[in-house]
Design an enzyme around this catalytic site. Structure first.
Site, mmCIF file in Angstrom:
data_model
loop_
_atom_site.group_PDB
_atom_site.id
_atom_site.type_symbol
_atom_site.label_atom_id
_atom_site.label_comp_id
_atom_site.label_asym_id
_atom_site.label_seq_id
_atom_site.Cartn_x
_atom_site.Cartn_y
_atom_site.Cartn_z
ATOM 1 N N ARG A 1 -1.535 -0.786 -8.467
ATOM 2 C CA ARG A 1 -2.892 -0.361 -8.099
ATOM 3 C C ARG A 1 -2.889 1.158 -8.198
ATOM 4 O O ARG A 1 -2.014 1.820 -7.631
ATOM 5 C CB ARG A 1 -3.207 -0.776 -6.663
ATOM 6 N N ASP B 1 0.856 -1.196 0.000
ATOM 7 C CA ASP B 1 0.000 0.000 0.000
ATOM 8 C C ASP B 1 0.888 1.242 0.000
ATOM 9 O O ASP B 1 1.995 1.219 0.534
ATOM 10 C CB ASP B 1 -0.856 0.041 1.270
HETATM 11 P P1 FAD Z 1 -14.118 9.612 -4.478
HETATM 12 O O1 FAD Z 1 -13.382 10.717 -5.141
HETATM 13 O O2 FAD Z 1 -14.070 9.490 -2.983
HETATM 14 O O3 FAD Z 1 -15.616 9.633 -4.902
HETATM 15 C C1 FAD Z 1 -16.028 10.024 -6.188
HETATM 16 C C2 FAD Z 1 -17.529 9.913 -6.289
HETATM 17 O O4 FAD Z 1 -17.902 8.521 -6.263
HETATM 18 C C3 FAD Z 1 -18.280 10.541 -5.133
HETATM 19 O O5 FAD Z 1 -18.468 11.910 -5.327
HETATM 20 C C4 FAD Z 1 -19.583 9.761 -5.141
HETATM 21 O O6 FAD Z 1 -20.447 10.241 -6.151
HETATM 22 C C5 FAD Z 1 -19.117 8.371 -5.536
HETATM 23 N N1 FAD Z 1 -18.849 7.522 -4.353
HETATM 24 C C6 FAD Z 1 -17.667 7.324 -3.750
HETATM 25 N N2 FAD Z 1 -17.800 6.483 -2.709
HETATM 26 C C7 FAD Z 1 -19.093 6.141 -2.650
HETATM 27 C C8 FAD Z 1 -19.853 5.295 -1.800
HETATM 28 N N3 FAD Z 1 -19.301 4.632 -0.779
HETATM 29 N N4 FAD Z 1 -21.180 5.172 -2.038
HETATM 30 C C9 FAD Z 1 -21.771 5.847 -3.051
HETATM 31 N N5 FAD Z 1 -21.086 6.670 -3.903
HETATM 32 C C10 FAD Z 1 -19.777 6.811 -3.700
HETATM 33 N N6 FAD Z 1 -5.208 5.296 -0.841
HETATM 34 C C11 FAD Z 1 -3.880 5.462 -0.593
HETATM 35 O O7 FAD Z 1 -3.444 6.588 -0.374
HETATM 36 N N7 FAD Z 1 -3.030 4.377 -0.573
HETATM 37 C C12 FAD Z 1 -3.462 3.119 -0.845
HETATM 38 O O8 FAD Z 1 -2.655 2.181 -0.828
HETATM 39 C C13 FAD Z 1 -4.852 2.919 -1.113
HETATM 40 N N8 FAD Z 1 -5.351 1.689 -1.379
HETATM 41 C C14 FAD Z 1 -6.676 1.564 -1.729
HETATM 42 C C15 FAD Z 1 -7.178 0.310 -2.089
HETATM 43 C C16 FAD Z 1 -8.483 0.176 -2.525
HETATM 44 C C17 FAD Z 1 -9.001 -1.170 -2.933
HETATM 45 C C18 FAD Z 1 -9.327 1.332 -2.615
HETATM 46 C C19 FAD Z 1 -10.739 1.238 -3.139
HETATM 47 C C20 FAD Z 1 -8.847 2.550 -2.223
HETATM 48 C C21 FAD Z 1 -7.547 2.691 -1.757
HETATM 49 N N9 FAD Z 1 -7.048 3.927 -1.359
HETATM 50 C C22 FAD Z 1 -5.705 4.066 -1.093
HETATM 51 C C23 FAD Z 1 -7.978 5.074 -1.120
HETATM 52 C C24 FAD Z 1 -8.071 5.976 -2.332
HETATM 53 O O9 FAD Z 1 -6.866 6.676 -2.494
HETATM 54 C C25 FAD Z 1 -9.215 6.998 -2.178
HETATM 55 O O10 FAD Z 1 -8.944 7.785 -1.065
HETATM 56 C C26 FAD Z 1 -10.574 6.392 -1.999
HETATM 57 O O11 FAD Z 1 -10.754 5.271 -2.796
HETATM 58 C C27 FAD Z 1 -11.659 7.437 -2.340
HETATM 59 O O12 FAD Z 1 -11.599 7.810 -3.685
HETATM 60 P P2 FAD Z 1 -12.557 7.180 -4.813
HETATM 61 O O13 FAD Z 1 -11.733 6.992 -6.042
HETATM 62 O O14 FAD Z 1 -13.180 5.933 -4.296
HETATM 63 O O15 FAD Z 1 -13.669 8.220 -5.139
#
Ligand code: FAD
Length: 304
Positions: free
Chosen positions: A181, A133
């Site tokens: 990732r 990660d």
């Molecule tokens: P966002 O920008 O949070 O959301 C965009 C839009 O999607 C929102 O406005 C909404 O309309 C919709 N949405 C988002 N979530 C939901 C929900 N729960 N229900 C309904 N609608 C929703 N970050 C790191 O810094 N390091 C890592 O190693 C890391 N590993 C990860 C591994 C995985 C499998 C995932 C999924 C995330 C990881 N992250 C990690 C976190 C990532 O960086 C983001 O902070 C996190 O995923 C939120 O961004 P997003 O792309 O999901 O969308």
């Protein structure tokens, strides 16, 4: 304005050592059980089995980060080794995600690399893959340096690139051929190193996804953002990128309907399944990302 204050408060709490320590004794609270798959390997493996039955593959994460004693880091290393062994024994479809600071990166680089090698040796033996990660910016360069060193011996290790960082595009180019990732990024970073505006982060996200897909490298798109996912599907179709060159990833407990729809459409969908007693920092970052999550956290506050 209010959203920004609550976001900063949760991010601050996520890195507060005293709170993280205290929360280990509380057990899963404040609705954390919606997004954390229990405190033990056994409970997490059970959840993974259930997800596998629905066609979802997983990555297990034994929660923990920013460890400051060798003892704790060795304990975490053993726990990760045991997790890989449990995955193999149970015959479930899951790889492993680890954080370098859990393995002692803040204590000594060599110590951390030695711990990582123990985990990768077990992964090799059990025919599995380990994802490092990506943590906050202060650990970014050293994590990538360690990854490159480990890749000289192991082909079953990859890492994560965060699109909020200005350096992301160059890092993706440098890591051509290594499974990545790709995420937007979960930590609070300074404007000196990271985009602050959602539009810029999203644009850079799509840019690096396209770049890595076009290079032919295996790509995990880890996002709950339906707009990004739709654009990736469209791009893969237009460019004739086969479904087996990429996968989608989402966190345990988030957008479960969308996860299952992607499986039905024939895409590989991996669920990130965190477990263990060090749940507080992870949970706070999830609350910071999405204020709506606060609703179930508050319900949990009164139900337990
Ligand atoms: P966002 O920008 O949070 O959301 C965009 C839009 O999607 C929102 O406005 C909404 O309309 C919709 N949405 C988002 N979530 C939901 C929900 N729960 N229900 C309904 N609608 C929703 N970050 C790191 O810094 N390091 C890592 O190693 C890391 N590993 C990860 C591994 C995985 C499998 C995932 C999924 C995330 C990881 N992250 C990690 C976190 C990532 O960086 C983001 O902070 C996190 O995923 C939120 O961004 P997003 O792309 O999901 O969308």
């Amino acid at each position: 304005m209010l959203a920004e204050i609550s976001k900063n408060t949760f991010l601050y709490a996520s890195q507060n050592k005293a709170l993280n320590k205290a929360a280990k004794k509380w057990g899963l609270r404040f609705g954390a059980s919606h997004v954390v798959a229990g405190m033990t390997i056994e409970s997490a493996i059970k959840k993974v089995k259930h997800l596998n039955e629905k066609g979802l593959v997983c990555t297990l994460d034994h929660l923990g980060e920013f460890v400051s004693s060798k003892e704790e880091a060795l304990e975490a290393t053993d726990y990760n080794v045991k997790t890989l062994e449990s995955i193999a024994r149970a015959g479930v479809n899951s790889n492993l995600s680890v954080k370098m600071t859990q393995l002692g990166l803040d204590i000594s680089r060599d110590f951390c690399v030695a711990n990582m090698r123990k985990i990768l040796d077990t992964a090799k033996k059990t025919n599995n893959f380990v994802r490092i990660d990506m943590e906050d910016y202060s650990h970014c360069q050293i994590t990538l340096d360690i990854l490159k060193e480990l890749r000289e011996t192991y082909d079953n290790v990859g890492t994560v690139i965060q699109s909020y960082l200005y350096r992301a595009e160059q890092d993706v180019k440098d890591l051509n051929g290594i499974p990545l990732r790709l995420v937007k990024g979960a930590y609070k970073e300074s404007p000196d190193v990271a985009y602050q505006d959602k539009k810029d982060i999203d644009e850079n996200y799509l840019r690096i996804i396209k770049e890595h897909l076009l290079s032919g490298s295996y790509t995990a798109i880890a996002s709950h953002d339906h707009n990004i996912i739709a654009k990736v599907k469209e791009f893969a179709k237009d460019q004739n990128i086969p479904n087996n060159q990429f996968e989608f990833q989402m966190l345990y407990g988030f957008r479960t309907d969308m996860q299952l729809n992607l499986v039905r459409e024939g895409y590989k969908m991996r669920v990130y399944v965190p477990f263990g007693d060090d749940w507080f920092g992870y949970f706070m970052r999830r609350l910071a990302e999405r204020p709506q999550n606060v609703a179930f956290a508050l319900k949990g506050l009164f139900s337990k």
